[in-house]
Design a protein around this motif. Structure first.
Motif, PDB file in Angstrom:
ATOM      1  N   MET A  18       0.817  -1.208   0.000  1.00  0.00           N
ATOM      2  CA  MET A  18       0.000   0.000   0.000  1.00  0.00           C
ATOM      3  C   MET A  18       0.854   1.263   0.000  1.00  0.00           C
ATOM      4  O   MET A  18       0.349   2.353  -0.202  1.00  0.00           O
ATOM      5  CB  MET A  18      -0.947   0.001   1.207  1.00  0.00           C
ATOM      6  N   SER A  19       2.167   1.125   0.174  1.00  0.00           N
ATOM      7  CA  SER A  19       3.049   2.291   0.182  1.00  0.00           C
ATOM      8  C   SER A  19       3.586   2.622  -1.205  1.00  0.00           C
ATOM      9  O   SER A  19       4.256   3.636  -1.378  1.00  0.00           O
ATOM     10  CB  SER A  19       4.215   2.064   1.147  1.00  0.00           C
ATOM     11  N   GLU A  20       3.288   1.783  -2.182  1.00  0.00           N
ATOM     12  CA  GLU A  20       3.734   2.023  -3.555  1.00  0.00           C
ATOM     13  C   GLU A  20       2.516   2.388  -4.411  1.00  0.00           C
ATOM     14  O   GLU A  20       1.645   1.553  -4.654  1.00  0.00           O
ATOM     15  CB  GLU A  20       4.409   0.775  -4.126  1.00  0.00           C
ATOM     16  N   ASP A  21       2.475   3.639  -4.871  1.00  0.00           N
ATOM     17  CA  ASP A  21       1.317   4.127  -5.631  1.00  0.00           C
ATOM     18  C   ASP A  21       1.008   3.267  -6.853  1.00  0.00           C
ATOM     19  O   ASP A  21      -0.154   2.981  -7.137  1.00  0.00           O
ATOM     20  CB  ASP A  21       1.519   5.576  -6.066  1.00  0.00           C
ATOM     21  N   TRP A  27      -3.421  -2.950  -8.243  1.00  0.00           N
ATOM     22  CA  TRP A  27      -4.298  -3.857  -7.496  1.00  0.00           C
ATOM     23  C   TRP A  27      -5.745  -3.384  -7.480  1.00  0.00           C
ATOM     24  O   TRP A  27      -6.663  -4.201  -7.550  1.00  0.00           O
ATOM     25  CB  TRP A  27      -3.782  -4.056  -6.071  1.00  0.00           C
ATOM     26  N   THR A  28      -5.984  -2.074  -7.391  1.00  0.00           N
ATOM     27  CA  THR A  28      -7.377  -1.609  -7.408  1.00  0.00           C
ATOM     28  C   THR A  28      -8.017  -1.926  -8.758  1.00  0.00           C
ATOM     29  O   THR A  28      -9.178  -2.327  -8.809  1.00  0.00           O
ATOM     30  CB  THR A  28      -7.493  -0.101  -7.107  1.00  0.00           C
ATOM     31  N   GLY A  29      -7.260  -1.787  -9.835  1.00  0.00           N
ATOM     32  CA  GLY A  29      -7.778  -2.136 -11.155  1.00  0.00           C
ATOM     33  C   GLY A  29      -7.994  -3.632 -11.307  1.00  0.00           C
ATOM     34  O   GLY A  29      -9.018  -4.079 -11.816  1.00  0.00           O
ATOM     35  N   THR A  30      -7.028  -4.413 -10.859  1.00  0.00           N
ATOM     36  CA  THR A  30      -7.113  -5.870 -10.965  1.00  0.00           C
ATOM     37  C   THR A  30      -8.283  -6.419 -10.162  1.00  0.00           C
ATOM     38  O   THR A  30      -9.003  -7.310 -10.622  1.00  0.00           O
ATOM     39  CB  THR A  30      -5.803  -6.512 -10.469  1.00  0.00           C
ATOM     40  N   LEU A  31      -8.465  -5.887  -8.961  1.00  0.00           N
ATOM     41  CA  LEU A  31      -9.511  -6.396  -8.074  1.00  0.00           C
ATOM     42  C   LEU A  31     -10.844  -5.670  -8.243  1.00  0.00           C
ATOM     43  O   LEU A  31     -11.858  -6.107  -7.695  1.00  0.00           O
ATOM     44  CB  LEU A  31      -9.046  -6.294  -6.616  1.00  0.00           C
ATOM     45  N   GLY A  32     -10.857  -4.570  -8.977  1.00  0.00           N
ATOM     46  CA  GLY A  32     -12.092  -3.833  -9.217  1.00  0.00           C
ATOM     47  C   GLY A  32     -12.656  -3.179  -7.974  1.00  0.00           C
ATOM     48  O   GLY A  32     -13.871  -3.174  -7.776  1.00  0.00           O
ATOM     49  N   GLU A  35      -9.427   2.387  -3.698  1.00  0.00           N
ATOM     50  CA  GLU A  35      -8.247   2.367  -2.830  1.00  0.00           C
ATOM     51  C   GLU A  35      -8.654   2.195  -1.364  1.00  0.00           C
ATOM     52  O   GLU A  35      -7.995   1.471  -0.612  1.00  0.00           O
ATOM     53  CB  GLU A  35      -7.447   3.655  -3.005  1.00  0.00           C
ATOM     54  N   GLU A  36      -9.762   2.814  -0.988  1.00  0.00           N
ATOM     55  CA  GLU A  36     -10.238   2.705   0.391  1.00  0.00           C
ATOM     56  C   GLU A  36     -10.636   1.265   0.726  1.00  0.00           C
ATOM     57  O   GLU A  36     -10.338   0.756   1.804  1.00  0.00           O
ATOM     58  CB  GLU A  36     -11.417   3.659   0.631  1.00  0.00           C
ATOM     59  N   ARG A  37     -11.319   0.619  -0.201  1.00  0.00           N
ATOM     60  CA  ARG A  37     -11.744  -0.784   0.005  1.00  0.00           C
ATOM     61  C   ARG A  37     -10.527  -1.708   0.047  1.00  0.00           C
ATOM     62  O   ARG A  37     -10.484  -2.635   0.859  1.00  0.00           O
ATOM     63  CB  ARG A  37     -12.702  -1.191  -1.113  1.00  0.00           C
ATOM     64  N   LEU A  38      -9.541  -1.447  -0.804  1.00  0.00           N
ATOM     65  CA  LEU A  38      -8.308  -2.241  -0.787  1.00  0.00           C
ATOM     66  C   LEU A  38      -7.595  -2.066   0.550  1.00  0.00           C
ATOM     67  O   LEU A  38      -7.141  -3.045   1.151  1.00  0.00           O
ATOM     68  CB  LEU A  38      -7.406  -1.826  -1.946  1.00  0.00           C
ATOM     69  N   GLN A  39      -7.508  -0.829   1.025  1.00  0.00           N
ATOM     70  CA  GLN A  39      -6.852  -0.568   2.311  1.00  0.00           C
ATOM     71  C   GLN A  39      -7.590  -1.270   3.437  1.00  0.00           C
ATOM     72  O   GLN A  39      -6.970  -1.841   4.336  1.00  0.00           O
ATOM     73  CB  GLN A  39      -6.776   0.938   2.586  1.00  0.00           C
ATOM     74  N   GLU A  40      -8.906  -1.247   3.402  1.00  0.00           N
ATOM     75  CA  GLU A  40      -9.719  -1.945   4.410  1.00  0.00           C
ATOM     76  C   GLU A  40      -9.385  -3.437   4.424  1.00  0.00           C
ATOM     77  O   GLU A  40      -9.213  -4.035   5.488  1.00  0.00           O
ATOM     78  CB  GLU A  40     -11.201  -1.737   4.094  1.00  0.00           C
ATOM     79  N   ALA A  41      -9.293  -4.022   3.242  1.00  0.00           N
ATOM     80  CA  ALA A  41      -8.993  -5.454   3.140  1.00  0.00           C
ATOM     81  C   ALA A  41      -7.592  -5.766   3.660  1.00  0.00           C
ATOM     82  O   ALA A  41      -7.402  -6.734   4.405  1.00  0.00           O
ATOM     83  CB  ALA A  41      -9.145  -5.922   1.698  1.00  0.00           C
ATOM     84  N   VAL A  42      -6.618  -4.955   3.283  1.00  0.00           N
ATOM     85  CA  VAL A  42      -5.244  -5.165   3.749  1.00  0.00           C
ATOM     86  C   VAL A  42      -5.170  -5.000   5.265  1.00  0.00           C
ATOM     87  O   VAL A  42      -4.501  -5.777   5.950  1.00  0.00           O
ATOM     88  CB  VAL A  42      -4.264  -4.215   3.020  1.00  0.00           C
ATOM     89  N   ASN A  43      -5.879  -4.024   5.804  1.00  0.00           N
ATOM     90  CA  ASN A  43      -5.901  -3.840   7.253  1.00  0.00           C
ATOM     91  C   ASN A  43      -6.528  -5.040   7.961  1.00  0.00           C
ATOM     92  O   ASN A  43      -6.109  -5.411   9.053  1.00  0.00           O
ATOM     93  CB  ASN A  43      -6.673  -2.572   7.628  1.00  0.00           C
ATOM     94  N   ALA A  44      -7.524  -5.634   7.336  1.00  0.00           N
ATOM     95  CA  ALA A  44      -8.250  -6.742   7.959  1.00  0.00           C
ATOM     96  C   ALA A  44      -7.483  -8.060   7.901  1.00  0.00           C
ATOM     97  O   ALA A  44      -7.485  -8.814   8.872  1.00  0.00           O
ATOM     98  CB  ALA A  44      -9.621  -6.907   7.294  1.00  0.00           C
ATOM     99  N   ALA A  49      -1.991 -11.335  -1.218  1.00  0.00           N
ATOM    100  CA  ALA A  49      -2.971 -11.098  -2.281  1.00  0.00           C
ATOM    101  C   ALA A  49      -4.125 -12.099  -2.244  1.00  0.00           C
ATOM    102  O   ALA A  49      -5.282 -11.720  -2.449  1.00  0.00           O
ATOM    103  CB  ALA A  49      -2.290 -11.116  -3.646  1.00  0.00           C
ATOM    104  N   ASP A  50      -3.837 -13.369  -1.975  1.00  0.00           N
ATOM    105  CA  ASP A  50      -4.905 -14.372  -1.924  1.00  0.00           C
ATOM    106  C   ASP A  50      -5.856 -14.102  -0.768  1.00  0.00           C
ATOM    107  O   ASP A  50      -7.075 -14.240  -0.906  1.00  0.00           O
ATOM    108  CB  ASP A  50      -4.321 -15.780  -1.804  1.00  0.00           C
ATOM    109  N   ALA A  51      -5.314 -13.696   0.383  1.00  0.00           N
ATOM    110  CA  ALA A  51      -6.150 -13.383   1.543  1.00  0.00           C
ATOM    111  C   ALA A  51      -7.016 -12.157   1.263  1.00  0.00           C
ATOM    112  O   ALA A  51      -8.196 -12.120   1.644  1.00  0.00           O
ATOM    113  CB  ALA A  51      -5.283 -13.163   2.779  1.00  0.00           C
TER     114      ALA A  51
END
Length: 58
Positions: A18-21, A27-32, A35-44, A49-51
């Motif tokens: 998440m520190s590399e723009d 990843w936001t494009g790949t996962l659709g 950025e906020e939702r991706l950050q939420e998932a990484v925090n959780a 990537a699989d998790a």
């Protein structure tokens, strides 16, 4: 932790930095997701990537 741009194979591709723009954008494009939702998932579940995919698909 900075991303080693010389190490492009696994496990580098298996982690979301998440520190590399450019990685966040990829990843936001790949996962659709936003950025906020991706950050939420990484925090959780961490930066595996699989998790993150599993978390987003639940």
């Amino acid at each position: 932790m900075s991303d080693d741009k010389n190490s492009v194979g696994s496990p580098d591709r298996d982690r979301i930095s998440m520190s590399e723009d450019y990685e966040v954008q990829d990843w936001t494009g790949t996962l659709g997701v936003s950025e906020e939702r991706l950050q939420e998932a990484v925090n959780a579940v961490g930066n595996n990537a699989d998790a993150v995919r599993a978390y987003l698909n639940k």
